[in-house]
Design a protein around this motif. Structure first.
Motif, PDB file in Angstrom:
ATOM      1  N   ASP A 106       0.822  -1.205   0.000  1.00  0.00           N
ATOM      2  CA  ASP A 106       0.000   0.000   0.000  1.00  0.00           C
ATOM      3  C   ASP A 106       0.864   1.267   0.000  1.00  0.00           C
ATOM      4  O   ASP A 106       0.475   2.300  -0.547  1.00  0.00           O
ATOM      5  N   THR A 107       2.076   1.190   0.586  1.00  0.00           N
ATOM      6  CA  THR A 107       2.988   2.334   0.565  1.00  0.00           C
ATOM      7  C   THR A 107       3.515   2.567  -0.847  1.00  0.00           C
ATOM      8  O   THR A 107       3.581   3.709  -1.321  1.00  0.00           O
ATOM      9  N   VAL A 108       3.888   1.472  -1.527  1.00  0.00           N
ATOM     10  CA  VAL A 108       4.357   1.590  -2.915  1.00  0.00           C
ATOM     11  C   VAL A 108       3.235   2.111  -3.802  1.00  0.00           C
ATOM     12  O   VAL A 108       3.451   2.978  -4.666  1.00  0.00           O
ATOM     13  N   ASN A 109       2.022   1.622  -3.580  1.00  0.00           N
ATOM     14  CA  ASN A 109       0.881   2.083  -4.374  1.00  0.00           C
ATOM     15  C   ASN A 109       0.607   3.566  -4.142  1.00  0.00           C
ATOM     16  O   ASN A 109       0.278   4.310  -5.081  1.00  0.00           O
ATOM     17  N   ALA A 110       0.738   3.998  -2.887  1.00  0.00           N
ATOM     18  CA  ALA A 110       0.532   5.417  -2.582  1.00  0.00           C
ATOM     19  C   ALA A 110       1.583   6.271  -3.270  1.00  0.00           C
ATOM     20  O   ALA A 110       1.283   7.356  -3.788  1.00  0.00           O
ATOM     21  N   ALA A 111       2.822   5.781  -3.291  1.00  0.00           N
ATOM     22  CA  ALA A 111       3.893   6.515  -3.975  1.00  0.00           C
ATOM     23  C   ALA A 111       3.615   6.588  -5.475  1.00  0.00           C
ATOM     24  O   ALA A 111       3.828   7.634  -6.107  1.00  0.00           O
ATOM     25  N   SER A 112       3.131   5.507  -6.050  1.00  0.00           N
ATOM     26  CA  SER A 112       2.798   5.497  -7.481  1.00  0.00           C
ATOM     27  C   SER A 112       1.683   6.480  -7.786  1.00  0.00           C
ATOM     28  O   SER A 112       1.709   7.184  -8.808  1.00  0.00           O
ATOM     29  N   ARG A 113       0.695   6.550  -6.882  1.00  0.00           N
ATOM     30  CA  ARG A 113      -0.422   7.480  -7.099  1.00  0.00           C
ATOM     31  C   ARG A 113       0.049   8.927  -7.047  1.00  0.00           C
ATOM     32  O   ARG A 113      -0.394   9.765  -7.837  1.00  0.00           O
ATOM     33  N   ILE A 114       0.951   9.237  -6.098  1.00  0.00           N
ATOM     34  CA  ILE A 114       1.405  10.627  -5.972  1.00  0.00           C
ATOM     35  C   ILE A 114       2.264  11.014  -7.172  1.00  0.00           C
ATOM     36  O   ILE A 114       2.234  12.148  -7.639  1.00  0.00           O
ATOM     37  N   LEU A 115       3.022  10.042  -7.722  1.00  0.00           N
ATOM     38  CA  LEU A 115       3.786  10.315  -8.942  1.00  0.00           C
ATOM     39  C   LEU A 115       2.843  10.630 -10.106  1.00  0.00           C
ATOM     40  O   LEU A 115       3.082  11.560 -10.885  1.00  0.00           O
ATOM     41  N   ILE A 120       4.531  12.731 -13.110  1.00  0.00           N
ATOM     42  CA  ILE A 120       5.962  12.425 -13.229  1.00  0.00           C
ATOM     43  C   ILE A 120       6.215  10.927 -13.066  1.00  0.00           C
ATOM     44  O   ILE A 120       7.304  10.519 -12.662  1.00  0.00           O
ATOM     45  N   SER A 121       5.222  10.098 -13.388  1.00  0.00           N
ATOM     46  CA  SER A 121       5.394   8.647 -13.278  1.00  0.00           C
ATOM     47  C   SER A 121       6.558   8.155 -14.131  1.00  0.00           C
ATOM     48  O   SER A 121       7.242   7.185 -13.767  1.00  0.00           O
ATOM     49  N   ASP A 122       6.807   8.816 -15.260  1.00  0.00           N
ATOM     50  CA  ASP A 122       7.877   8.389 -16.157  1.00  0.00           C
ATOM     51  C   ASP A 122       9.266   8.603 -15.561  1.00  0.00           C
ATOM     52  O   ASP A 122      10.258   8.072 -16.084  1.00  0.00           O
ATOM     53  N   LEU A 123       9.348   9.349 -14.451  1.00  0.00           N
ATOM     54  CA  LEU A 123      10.639   9.603 -13.807  1.00  0.00           C
ATOM     55  C   LEU A 123      10.953   8.619 -12.694  1.00  0.00           C
ATOM     56  O   LEU A 123      12.045   8.674 -12.113  1.00  0.00           O
ATOM     57  N   ALA A 124      10.051   7.709 -12.383  1.00  0.00           N
ATOM     58  CA  ALA A 124      10.169   6.874 -11.181  1.00  0.00           C
ATOM     59  C   ALA A 124      11.516   6.178 -11.048  1.00  0.00           C
ATOM     60  O   ALA A 124      12.087   6.113  -9.940  1.00  0.00           O
ATOM     61  N   ALA A 125      12.048   5.648 -12.128  1.00  0.00           N
ATOM     62  CA  ALA A 125      13.293   4.878 -12.058  1.00  0.00           C
ATOM     63  C   ALA A 125      14.534   5.746 -12.248  1.00  0.00           C
ATOM     64  O   ALA A 125      15.660   5.256 -12.095  1.00  0.00           O
ATOM     65  N   ARG A 126      14.348   7.012 -12.562  1.00  0.00           N
ATOM     66  CA  ARG A 126      15.488   7.899 -12.826  1.00  0.00           C
ATOM     67  C   ARG A 126      16.209   8.263 -11.536  1.00  0.00           C
ATOM     68  O   ARG A 126      15.604   8.414 -10.470  1.00  0.00           O
ATOM     69  N   SER A 127      17.526   8.443 -11.626  1.00  0.00           N
ATOM     70  CA  SER A 127      18.296   8.960 -10.498  1.00  0.00           C
ATOM     71  C   SER A 127      17.984  10.436 -10.316  1.00  0.00           C
ATOM     72  O   SER A 127      17.843  11.188 -11.285  1.00  0.00           O
ATOM     73  N   MET A 128      17.890  10.873  -9.064  1.00  0.00           N
ATOM     74  CA  MET A 128      17.637  12.281  -8.789  1.00  0.00           C
ATOM     75  C   MET A 128      18.741  13.158  -9.385  1.00  0.00           C
ATOM     76  O   MET A 128      18.496  14.314  -9.740  1.00  0.00           O
ATOM     77  N   GLN A 129      19.948  12.613  -9.503  1.00  0.00           N
ATOM     78  CA  GLN A 129      21.067  13.397 -10.006  1.00  0.00           C
ATOM     79  C   GLN A 129      20.949  13.715 -11.489  1.00  0.00           C
ATOM     80  O   GLN A 129      21.661  14.568 -12.003  1.00  0.00           O
TER      81      GLN A 129
END
Length: 261
Positions: A106-115, A120-129
């Motif tokens: 449910d935490t991962v799902n909540a993070a996916s929803r906020i993305l 910005i879902s397409d950025l999920a796997a990108r490094s912040m740098q």
């Protein structure tokens, strides 16, 4: 009873320099409040004091109690992630106190929803740098909202964003307030954004609260001259919210209310 942020004679001093002078206000939840004023007015200092990041005299109360940093969302002005973390990992840190060896679905799902909420879902796997300053700003704001704080303090949280993303974020904040009843206090330089998206504004100048209320009552031609040092034209818009068009700088008049005691 609706939650309320109460400031009573809030003073902040750094060394021998007094930065805030007796700021007092009572601010009901369920709205976006724009914290406005020229550079050096005390906006960042006030937000840091409310968040407990700066020592302050006076009273700062949320729902009748001292503000608990664990219960609020605070995004300071210069906020960056220097660690090699992915966007999704940074978002999940918004609920760091709930994380264990295994992250609940449910935490991962909540993070996916906020993305998705921030587009910005397409950025999920990108490094912040690898992100631009504006993209990092979106991720860090999404991280704060993941916890759904009832008191959200944002210091120029849209400063690195282009116009479209500024408007998008402020629309998201309006939706968030409507859904949760939270109070969002956001420092913003763009007066036209404040006019369109904030229910009320607090005008600071010289470390003092000059005015607090609806934008059209607070921001007048005289205020723009005396506080911002500009001549401006107020242009009617179809929405009913006037657009402020700066015309020329003018000398800032001395205001006895802004002098130190």
């Amino acid at each position: 009873m609706m939650a309320r942020l109460v400031l009573r004679d809030v003073d902040v001093q750094h060394g021998r320099t007094r930065i805030l002078f007796g700021v007092s206000a009572s601010i009901a939840a369920g709205q976006i409040v724009g914290l406005i004023g020229p550079n050096g007015a005390g906006k960042s200092t006030l937000l840091n004091a409310i968040a407990g990041q700066l020592s302050a005299k006076g009273k700062i109360l949320w729902s009748g109690k001292p503000v608990d940093a664990r219960d609020i969302g605070f995004m300071p002005q210069h906020c960056q992630v220097r660690a090699e973390l992915s966007v999704l990992e940074v978002i999940l840190l918004g609920r760091h106190e709930q994380l264990g060896w295994r992250i609940a679905d449910d935490t991962v799902n909540a993070a996916s929803r906020i993305l998705a909420f921030f587009e910005i879902s397409d950025l999920a796997a990108r490094s912040m740098q690898t992100l631009s300053g504006g993209q990092q700003q979106l991720v860090l704001l999404a991280q704060r909202l993941l916890r759904e704080p009832q008191l959200l303090l944002l210091d120029e949280a849209t400063s690195a964003l282009d116009v479209r993303h500024q408007m998008h974020v402020l629309k998201l904040l309006k939706d968030y307030v409507a859904r949760t009843g939270a109070l969002v206090l956001v420092a913003v330089h763009d007066l036209n954004l404040a006019a369109r998206h904030c229910e009320t504004v607090m005008l600071l100048n010289g470390g003092r609260l000059v005015a607090h209320g609806a934008f059209q009552k607070v921001i007048t031609p005289d205020i723009l001259r005396s506080v911002y040092g500009i001549e401006a034209e107020f242009i009617p818009s179809q929405s009913g919210t006037p657009v402020i068009l700066p015309l020329s700088p003018t000398s800032v008049e001395a205001n006895p209310m802004e002098k130190s005691p």
